[in-house]
Each structure stands twice: as C-alpha cells, then as structure tokens.
Design an enzyme around this catalytic site. Structure first.
Site, mmCIF file in Angstrom:
data_model
loop_
_atom_site.group_PDB
_atom_site.id
_atom_site.type_symbol
_atom_site.label_atom_id
_atom_site.label_comp_id
_atom_site.label_asym_id
_atom_site.label_seq_id
_atom_site.Cartn_x
_atom_site.Cartn_y
_atom_site.Cartn_z
ATOM 1 N N ASP A 44 4.295 4.201 1.248
ATOM 2 C CA ASP A 44 4.380 4.935 0.324
ATOM 3 C C ASP A 44 3.278 4.838 -0.864
ATOM 4 O O ASP A 44 2.586 4.015 -0.872
ATOM 5 C CB ASP A 44 5.565 4.736 -0.234
ATOM 6 C CG ASP A 44 6.194 3.332 -0.372
ATOM 7 O OD1 ASP A 44 5.326 2.568 -0.440
ATOM 8 O OD2 ASP A 44 7.561 3.129 -0.718
ATOM 9 N N GLU B 145 15.476 6.946 -0.378
ATOM 10 C CA GLU B 145 16.572 6.424 -1.355
ATOM 11 C C GLU B 145 18.086 6.844 -0.566
ATOM 12 O O GLU B 145 18.039 7.178 0.714
ATOM 13 C CB GLU B 145 16.536 7.068 -2.555
ATOM 14 C CG GLU B 145 15.439 6.891 -3.386
ATOM 15 C CD GLU B 145 15.352 5.507 -4.085
ATOM 16 O OE1 GLU B 145 16.191 4.574 -3.788
ATOM 17 O OE2 GLU B 145 14.591 5.190 -4.934
ATOM 18 N N ASN C 283 19.167 -1.155 -3.614
ATOM 19 C CA ASN C 283 20.180 -0.225 -3.037
ATOM 20 C C ASN C 283 19.891 0.214 -1.636
ATOM 21 O O ASN C 283 20.572 1.004 -1.076
ATOM 22 C CB ASN C 283 19.895 1.270 -4.169
ATOM 23 C CG ASN C 283 18.627 1.806 -3.738
ATOM 24 O OD1 ASN C 283 17.742 1.163 -3.045
ATOM 25 N ND2 ASN C 283 18.414 3.159 -4.543
ATOM 26 N N HIS D 251 17.010 0.953 -0.208
ATOM 27 C CA HIS D 251 16.005 1.833 0.342
ATOM 28 C C HIS D 251 15.082 1.172 1.324
ATOM 29 O O HIS D 251 14.623 -0.019 0.960
ATOM 30 C CB HIS D 251 15.314 2.664 -0.640
ATOM 31 C CG HIS D 251 14.515 1.960 -1.726
ATOM 32 N ND1 HIS D 251 14.682 1.997 -3.115
ATOM 33 C CD2 HIS D 251 13.621 1.100 -1.632
ATOM 34 C CE1 HIS D 251 13.775 1.194 -3.826
ATOM 35 N NE2 HIS D 251 12.970 0.840 -2.745
HETATM 36 C C1 GLP Z 1 9.584 -0.359 -3.523
HETATM 37 C C2 GLP Z 1 8.859 -0.022 -2.307
HETATM 38 C C3 GLP Z 1 9.524 -0.481 -1.086
HETATM 39 C C4 GLP Z 1 9.653 -1.876 -1.370
HETATM 40 C C5 GLP Z 1 10.811 -2.093 -2.640
HETATM 41 C C6 GLP Z 1 11.212 -3.590 -2.818
HETATM 42 O O1 GLP Z 1 10.429 0.536 -3.725
HETATM 43 N N1 GLP Z 1 8.811 1.447 -2.191
HETATM 44 O O2 GLP Z 1 8.770 -0.388 -0.239
HETATM 45 O O3 GLP Z 1 10.462 -2.758 -0.383
HETATM 46 O O4 GLP Z 1 9.962 -1.595 -3.850
HETATM 47 O O5 GLP Z 1 10.368 -4.285 -3.835
HETATM 48 P P1 GLP Z 1 10.220 -5.704 -4.009
HETATM 49 O O6 GLP Z 1 9.434 -6.078 -2.924
HETATM 50 O O7 GLP Z 1 9.136 -5.909 -5.265
HETATM 51 O O8 GLP Z 1 11.471 -6.087 -4.429
#
Ligand code: GLP
Length: 240
Positions: free
Chosen positions: A70, A148, A141, A143
């Site tokens: 993303d 989402e 959440n 995702h």
């Molecule tokens: C963002 C990314 C996700 C990732 C999530 C969790 O939303 N788009 O791909 O899994 O963050 O982030 P973190 O690893 O910092 O908890």
C-alpha cells in the site's frame, strides 16, 4: 494454518532465511514469482535481518521482483512519510535493490488515472509470475494492508479511505487532523491470490486481531480472518 509462537526477533531471523533461500532459487531460475511486502513497525526486524544478510553477501538481491501492499494517497514517494521512502530507507537502498525490481503504488497518480493505475499494478503482479510470498502485518482493528473492516474479500487494488482507528494510532504521520486520510492498497483478494502468506503480529495491541483469526468466525468485520480461507498461511506471533 501454521502457528509459530515466537519473538519478533526469532520470527525475523527465520523469515529472512526463507527469503534468502527463495531469492537464491529465484536467481538460479528454480523459483518463480515475486514478494509482496509490508510497511509499519512490525516488519522492521525482518528488514534489519535482510540488511544483515545482504551486507554479508548472502542475499541474492538482484533476483527479486518486489511489490508493496500500500501507499498513502495523495503522497509523493519523496515525502518522508510515504511507504516508498520507508522501504527505500529500510530495505531497498541498503540492500542495493534496483528500481527496475521495485513495483510500488504511486501516491501521486492523478485521480482520473487511479483505476487504470491500480489495474496495471495487478497486471504487473501476474506478469511477474504472481506473488510467491506475501508478508503482512495487521492493524489493531484487524485490517490487512489498508483493507479496513467491512472490505469484501474479493476486493482488488484500489483507492480507500482510512479508518479513524487507523489514523488515531500512535505514530500515524500527522495524526488524525493533518495526516493522510486516504491510501491506495492491494485488496484482500489480491493478498489471497499469493501462493503463500506470512502474518507477523506482535504485542498486546494485536492480541484481539490474532484471537479473531485463531478463534473467531470468518467475517468481513475482521479482515484478518480472511486468512482462514487460504491454504498456506504461517502466523508468527507472541500473542495469546
Ligand atoms: C498500516 C499498514 C499495514 C500494517 C499496519 C500495522 O496500516 N498499512 O500494512 O500492517 O499499519 O502497522 P504496525 O506494524 O506499525 O503495527
């Protein structure tokens, strides 16, 4: 689904070794496909382990077609908050991964061209031989990438609005007021097309998402539960 109860560091070492073996096979021509990679704090130890392997000359860095999950939109690659600049810092530049190997969603794509851009991203995954390994983190959440809660499981790469809970996370760039409110993301269907998926989930904040994956009913309200439907998933976690 294979469950690996382990620390972040041990997971990073094991996964980096796997990537290393795959990259060597890819160079020999005995493996196919591409990697689909995440950003966030979760994959940092993995990228650290890969940098170390590259520094030792043990990683066949020239053999990777690499895709990312993303990108914020609108957001220039040169913006320090962009996922592209995160990947440049953490993996691509230090490992010497060339621009031609890297496919990334373009946060500067004009609105009118987004549909074509997102479709072309999916086309280039197919042209690269499909995704051999998708590495994903998970949001609090549930995702996956920026899919989402409520996202259909046949969703493909597209523009999305970010949930308030995602924007309210500590460390979200610019916070809920000034930070990005939209993004481009691969779909849940895109992730499920990968031949293998590895989920990394560590720490208390991810415990509920992990519990939903492990014990919950498959439901669009918890995007992570889509992984229950995939034949080859490994979960590295210290939750539960
Ligand atoms: C963002 C990314 C996700 C990732 C999530 C969790 O939303 N788009 O791909 O899994 O963050 O982030 P973190 O690893 O910092 O908890």
């Amino acid at each position: 689904m294979k469950w690996m109860m382990t620390s972040e560091e041990a997971a990073a070492e094991e996964l980096a070794q796997r990537v290393c073996v795959w990259a060597a096979a890819r160079r020999r021509g005995s493996a196919s496909g591409a990697l689909l990679l995440p950003t966030g704090s979760t994959p940092l130890p993995l990228y650290g382990a890969l940098r170390q392997l590259a520094a030792q000359g043990s990683l066949a860095t020239e053999a990777w077609p690499s895709f990312n999950l993303d990108e914020y939109w609108p957001c220039a690659a040169s913006d320090p908050i962009s996922f592209r600049s995160f990947m440049d810092r953490e993996l691509f530049a230090p490992c010497g991964i060339a621009d031609e190997q890297i496919a990334f969603l373009d946060g500067t794509c004009p609105e009118a061209e987004l549909a074509d851009h997102c479709a072309a991203y999916e086309d280039s995954m197919r042209a690269a031989g499909g995704i051999e390994l998708a590495v994903v983190g998970v949001g609090v959440n549930g995702h996956l990438a920026f899919n989402e809660p409520g996202t259909p499981w046949d969703s493909r790469t597209r523009r999305v609005a970010l949930a308030q809970t995602t924007r309210a996370r500590p460390g979200f760039p610019g916070g809920t007021e000034h930070g990005p409110s939209e993004a481009l993301t691969v779909g849940i269907g895109t992730i499920l097309d990968a031949r293998e998926i590895v989920l990394l989930a560590f720490g208390e904040a991810k415990a509920e998402a992990v519990r939903q994956l492990r014990e919950g009913k498959a439901s669009e309200e918890w995007p992570v539960t889509a992984l229950q439907t995939h034949p080859k998933v490994t979960v590295f976690t210290d939750c539960c």
